[in-house]
Design a protein around this motif. Structure first.
Motif, PDB file in Angstrom:
ATOM      1  N   THR A  20      15.577  43.686  29.135  1.00  0.00           N
ATOM      2  CA  THR A  20      14.945  43.492  27.787  1.00  0.00           C
ATOM      3  C   THR A  20      14.783  44.921  27.323  1.00  0.00           C
ATOM      4  O   THR A  20      14.894  45.270  26.079  1.00  0.00           O
ATOM      5  CB  THR A  20      13.626  42.469  27.873  1.00  0.00           C
ATOM      6  N   ALA A  21      13.950  45.715  28.132  1.00  0.00           N
ATOM      7  CA  ALA A  21      13.616  47.145  27.801  1.00  0.00           C
ATOM      8  C   ALA A  21      14.756  47.846  27.210  1.00  0.00           C
ATOM      9  O   ALA A  21      14.630  48.591  26.263  1.00  0.00           O
ATOM     10  CB  ALA A  21      12.725  47.789  28.618  1.00  0.00           C
ATOM     11  N   TYR A  22      15.771  47.773  27.897  1.00  0.00           N
ATOM     12  CA  TYR A  22      17.137  48.765  27.608  1.00  0.00           C
ATOM     13  C   TYR A  22      17.598  48.131  26.559  1.00  0.00           C
ATOM     14  O   TYR A  22      18.491  48.997  25.831  1.00  0.00           O
ATOM     15  CB  TYR A  22      18.003  48.852  28.986  1.00  0.00           C
ATOM     16  N   VAL A  23      17.412  46.910  25.926  1.00  0.00           N
ATOM     17  CA  VAL A  23      18.115  46.645  24.675  1.00  0.00           C
ATOM     18  C   VAL A  23      17.423  47.344  23.577  1.00  0.00           C
ATOM     19  O   VAL A  23      18.227  47.641  22.432  1.00  0.00           O
ATOM     20  CB  VAL A  23      17.862  45.121  24.441  1.00  0.00           C
ATOM     21  N   HIS A  24      16.296  47.800  23.600  1.00  0.00           N
ATOM     22  CA  HIS A  24      15.432  48.447  22.758  1.00  0.00           C
ATOM     23  C   HIS A  24      15.524  49.972  22.702  1.00  0.00           C
ATOM     24  O   HIS A  24      15.563  50.775  21.844  1.00  0.00           O
ATOM     25  CB  HIS A  24      13.973  48.213  22.787  1.00  0.00           C
ATOM     26  N   PHE A  25      15.639  50.632  23.839  1.00  0.00           N
ATOM     27  CA  PHE A  25      15.438  52.105  24.190  1.00  0.00           C
ATOM     28  C   PHE A  25      16.324  52.496  25.490  1.00  0.00           C
ATOM     29  O   PHE A  25      16.378  51.704  26.256  1.00  0.00           O
ATOM     30  CB  PHE A  25      14.010  52.393  24.384  1.00  0.00           C
TER      31      PHE A  25
END
Length: 205
Positions: free
Chosen positions: A53-58
């Motif tokens: 989920t985090a790597y979807v954003h950054f």
């Protein structure tokens, strides 16, 4: 028809909330550990979200820092973009001194995050590149203000507004970083007054 729309709205809201959680966690971790020692894993853990989920954003901590830097510098932009339409040299001086003071005082208020940004500019090519873009935005705004004064007979016209703007910004930037590092024994008012006196003394003759 309504259900897909509502579903998308909920997903979008959840996505925005996750992004904000990551940014808030990033700010806290960066301030606590500094840029170099901060890891994306620390940020994700504090944000209590999954890696995927985090790597979807950054893509990494550099991107998080850049977003935080843009948010911080947005407050500085508000100062730089204050209306500048002086009708006299004295009014120009007063407006410029006020802007310089507000700009440097913001460095005081944002010192913890600005310390992280200063470190990141030295260590990350991406952050350094973004800082140069930010710097140019400030310089272009200053150049417009100078051009206004030149057009209205307040400032010298034998100098290039863009080159003068660069010099004025770099002088302010130098003191900004010294304030951030807490290396000066002078008040913001003293710095702003002396900077403005020299700058306007040369430009607004």
């Amino acid at each position: 028809m309504d259900m897909p729309s509502d579903h998308m709205t909920t997903r979008k809201l959840r996505s925005l909330q996750t992004r904000e959680k990551l940014l808030a966690a990033g700010r806290d971790i960066f301030i606590e550990y500094g840029f170099q020692k901060t890891t994306i894993s620390q940020i994700i853990k504090k944000a209590n979200t999954g890696y995927g989920t985090a790597y979807v954003h950054f893509k990494g901590k550099d991107e998080i820092l850049i977003q935080l830097m843009e948010e911080v510098m947005g407050r500085f932009y508000e100062i730089a973009e204050l209306p500048f339409r002086p009708e006299s040299r004295q009014e120009a001086y007063q407006m410029i001194e006020k802007q310089a003071g507000l700009f440097l005082e913001m460095a005081n208020e944002e010192r913890p995050m600005m310390q992280v940004i200063e470190e990141a500019i030295r260590l990350s090519e991406d952050v350094n590149r973004k800082w140069k873009e930010i710097r140019e935005r400030f310089i272009n705004q200053i150049a417009q203000d100078i051009a206004y004064s030149q057009k209205n007979g307040l400032a010298r016209t034998d100098v290039d507004n863009y080159l003068v703007a660069r010099g004025w910004f770099f002088a302010n930037e130098m003191y900004l970083w010294e304030i951030v590092k807490n290396e000066l024994g002078f008040t913001v008012h003293q710095i702003a007054h002396n900077l403005t006196a020299i700058y306007t003394g040369g430009l607004y003759q």
